[in-house]
Write a protein that holds these residues in place. Structure first.
Motif, PDB file in Angstrom:
ATOM      1  N   VAL A   5      38.027  33.661  42.659  1.00 41.58           N
ATOM      2  CA  VAL A   5      38.044  33.278  44.072  1.00 41.58           C
ATOM      3  C   VAL A   5      39.278  33.936  44.700  1.00 41.58           C
ATOM      4  N   ALA A  50      42.479  36.683  44.932  1.00 42.74           N
ATOM      5  CA  ALA A  50      43.593  36.815  43.986  1.00 42.74           C
ATOM      6  C   ALA A  50      44.142  35.431  43.652  1.00 42.74           C
ATOM      7  N   VAL A 108      54.059  41.518  42.278  1.00 43.62           N
ATOM      8  CA  VAL A 108      53.250  42.205  43.297  1.00 43.62           C
ATOM      9  C   VAL A 108      53.903  43.575  43.507  1.00 43.62           C
ATOM     10  N   ASP A 141      49.453  41.361  40.652  1.00 45.75           N
ATOM     11  CA  ASP A 141      48.696  40.868  41.800  1.00 45.75           C
ATOM     12  C   ASP A 141      48.672  42.023  42.809  1.00 45.75           C
ATOM     13  N   PRO A 190      46.948  42.741  46.059  1.00 53.27           N
ATOM     14  CA  PRO A 190      46.204  42.695  47.325  1.00 53.27           C
ATOM     15  C   PRO A 190      46.486  43.885  48.239  1.00 53.27           C
TER      16      PRO A 190
HETATM   17  C1  LIG Z   1      50.743  38.530  46.889  1.00 60.57           C
HETATM   18  C2  LIG Z   1      49.523  37.805  47.294  1.00 60.57           C
HETATM   19  N1  LIG Z   1      48.719  37.287  46.362  1.00 60.57           N
HETATM   20  C3  LIG Z   1      47.604  36.617  46.677  1.00 60.57           C
HETATM   21  C4  LIG Z   1      47.241  36.424  48.001  1.00 60.57           C
HETATM   22  C5  LIG Z   1      46.006  35.641  48.292  1.00 60.57           C
HETATM   23  O1  LIG Z   1      44.942  36.479  48.350  1.00 60.57           O
HETATM   24  P1  LIG Z   1      43.426  36.024  48.243  1.00 60.57           P
HETATM   25  O2  LIG Z   1      42.906  35.904  49.626  1.00 60.57           O
HETATM   26  O3  LIG Z   1      42.795  37.134  47.522  1.00 60.57           O
HETATM   27  O4  LIG Z   1      43.359  34.743  47.483  1.00 60.57           O
HETATM   28  C6  LIG Z   1      48.027  36.948  49.011  1.00 60.57           C
HETATM   29  C7  LIG Z   1      47.661  36.738  50.415  1.00 60.57           C
HETATM   30  O5  LIG Z   1      48.355  36.938  51.342  1.00 60.57           O
HETATM   31  C8  LIG Z   1      49.204  37.642  48.649  1.00 60.57           C
HETATM   32  O6  LIG Z   1      50.029  38.170  49.577  1.00 60.57           O
END
Ligand SMILES: Cc1ncc(COP(=O)(O)O)c(C=O)c1O
Length: 471
Positions: A123, A125, A202, A235, A237
């Motif tokens: 669902v 990240a 990230v 991660d 995104p």
């Molecule tokens: C570093 C990071 N991880 C995860 C997410 C959440 O992403 P997702 O919409 O894929 O759950 C974000 C959203 O801003 C994010 O900046």
């Protein structure tokens, strides 16, 4: 009504970003009453100009019609297979066509042969973060996660849900986390009896760090992970929300070492957040009880089947549509995701340039007062108030943030909340002179968006100068 008793339940602290979005309507009213325009430099949401779903919905329908034709169906009373599947139970891996298409396209982009059987739907990240944590959390076994200081608030929020889990954080410089610091934290956690499964980060468009890790630092981090025997949870995104020239882009960890990495893909930024499409991918193998080796993807699959059962097959087939181009009456698999990202990048690139240009123009000659990161990707820059010759230090606490809205209509996010607890214990001042400025969101489109962005940054620079006494 009987009182429900849950003695072990604890109320978790709400993150600053959530507090800000909850208080925004009220603050917006106050700003309006004071005749101030609200300047958005806070929200980390994709821009509405590039997330209008109508074009996508038409494309998806045309792709589904194409699938129906491919099934050879002319009788409108016969239910096509894709439609039956989209609304049925599937197994936890979901539709193979969506995973196979993604494996082909993503694999071409990152020079890797992805095994679609190892792509676990998540669902977004967020679901990937939850899944990888769940695999390693077992009652009574203390587990420590290594991450950056500062780190993504959604990660710290997830870790806080497990009473056996702790964060050991690592300071960063302009290239990424400090490798020696990382090694020291892994060892410190182990000495204190924690099991250390991974380092979460990230690396591209760090949220909230506002920069991308250098290639050299990625290699050093990978070496520490290999030597110490931990995974890297990447991660990603903002992998495609990338502002560097293709030849200057650093490699994601999973393309450097798929056996050491757990890669979290999300469709939220290059597609849409609403369908919640994401994948966890890893070629790592783990040694479990009695020396047995199992692929991490199998553990993730079992974990996910009890957590989620299965992801929405309709959403996954919609994502598959996004990975196809319509050419005449036919649909062909895209060569790459970069072309999709380009539609979004036009807006983010412009906004980023406006932000950097205005900061430079207004504050460039006051480098001993202010600094800001240059985002190689993502949605954010970190703005710091420096100790200056006048000795004045600006504290970016909640009162300051509220004042920015009330006095200037500026919505900005303080950085202190992004520093894990251990980082704030090491340095109580961590993040207390920093703000996260975002350039991804506003309520307007086209020229008005550009004008609003410029006005927002000008208002911010004006406020920042006033705070340090520059007139
Ligand atoms: C570093 C990071 N991880 C995860 C997410 C959440 O992403 P997702 O919409 O894929 O759950 C974000 C959203 O801003 C994010 O900046």
């Amino acid at each position: 009504m009987a009182n429900l008793v849950a003695p072990k339940v604890q109320q978790q602290a709400v993150s600053v970003t959530r507090k800000m979005s909850a208080s925004l309507p009220g603050l917006r009213d106050i700003a309006a009453q004071r005749g101030l325009k609200v300047h958005h430099l806070g929200a980390g949401y994709p821009h509405p100009e590039v997330t209008d779903p109508r074009g996508f919905l038409q494309h998806q329908q045309a792709y589904f019609d194409h699938l129906r034709e491919r099934e050879g169906l002319n009788d409108p009373d016969v239910l096509p297979e894709y439609l039956r599947e989209a609304y049925s139970y599937t197994d936890t891996l979901g539709p193979i066509s969506a995973r196979q298409t993604f494996a082909n396209v993503y694999g071409r982009d990152w020079d890797l042969t992805l095994d679609p059987e190892k792509l676990i739907p998540t669902v977004g990240a967020s679901g990937g973060i939850n899944l990888i944590c769940s695999i390693f959390e077992h009652p009574g076994q203390p587990v420590a996660y290594i991450t950056d200081a500062p780190t993504y608030a959604g990660f710290t929020a997830r870790v806080a849900l497990c009473q056996y889990a702790s964060i050991f954080s690592v300071e960063m410089d302009g290239e990424g986390p400090l490798p020696d610091g990382m090694r020291a934290q892994i060892r410190a956690a182990r000495e204190q009896g924690f099991f250390v499964p991974f380092y979460y980060t990230v690396p591209d468009g760090h949220n909230p760090g506002g920069f991308s890790f250098s290639q050299k630092r990625r290699e050093a981090v990978l070496q520490v992970a290999r030597e110490e025997g931990i995974l890297i949870v990447e991660d990603a995104p903002y992998l495609y929300i990338n502002f560097a020239q293709p030849e200057d882009r650093a490699k994601p960890f999973f393309s450097m070492a798929p056996d050491q990495t757990v890669h979290l893909f999300t469709g939220s930024k290059i597609g849409f957040p609403g369908p919640r499409v994401g994948f966890l991918y890893s070629e790592a193998e783990l040694e479990i009880a009695e020396g047995e080796k199992v692929p991490l993807s199998e553990l993730a699959l079992v974990e996910s089947s009890s957590e989620l059962l299965f992801h929405s097959p309709g959403a996954l087939r919609g994502f598959e549509a996004l990975l196809h181009e319509q050419i005449g009456d036919d649909f062909v698999e895209r060569d790459s995701i970069w072309a999709l990202a380009e539609d979004k990048l036009v807006v983010y690139r412009e906004n980023r340039q406006i932000l950097l240009d205005v900061l430079e123009k207004e504050l460039g000659s006051y480098r001993d007062y202010f600094s800001w990161t240059i985002p190689g990707g993502g949605f954010f820059t970190v703005f710091s108030f420096l100790n200056n010759s006048r000795g004045s230090t600006v504290r970016t606490d909640d009162a300051m943030i509220e004042n920015m809205v009330m006095e200037h209509g500026l919505v900005v996010i303080p950085m202190y909340d992004f520093y894990p607890k251990d980082a704030r214990e090491r340095d109580p001042g961590a993040g207390m002179n920093q703000l996260r400025l975002s350039f991804c969101f506003s309520e307007s489109a086209g020229q008005q968006r550009r004008d609003d962005m410029r006005e927002a940054v000008e208002a911010f620079c004006h406020a920042a100068k006033a705070l340090v006494g520059i007139t």
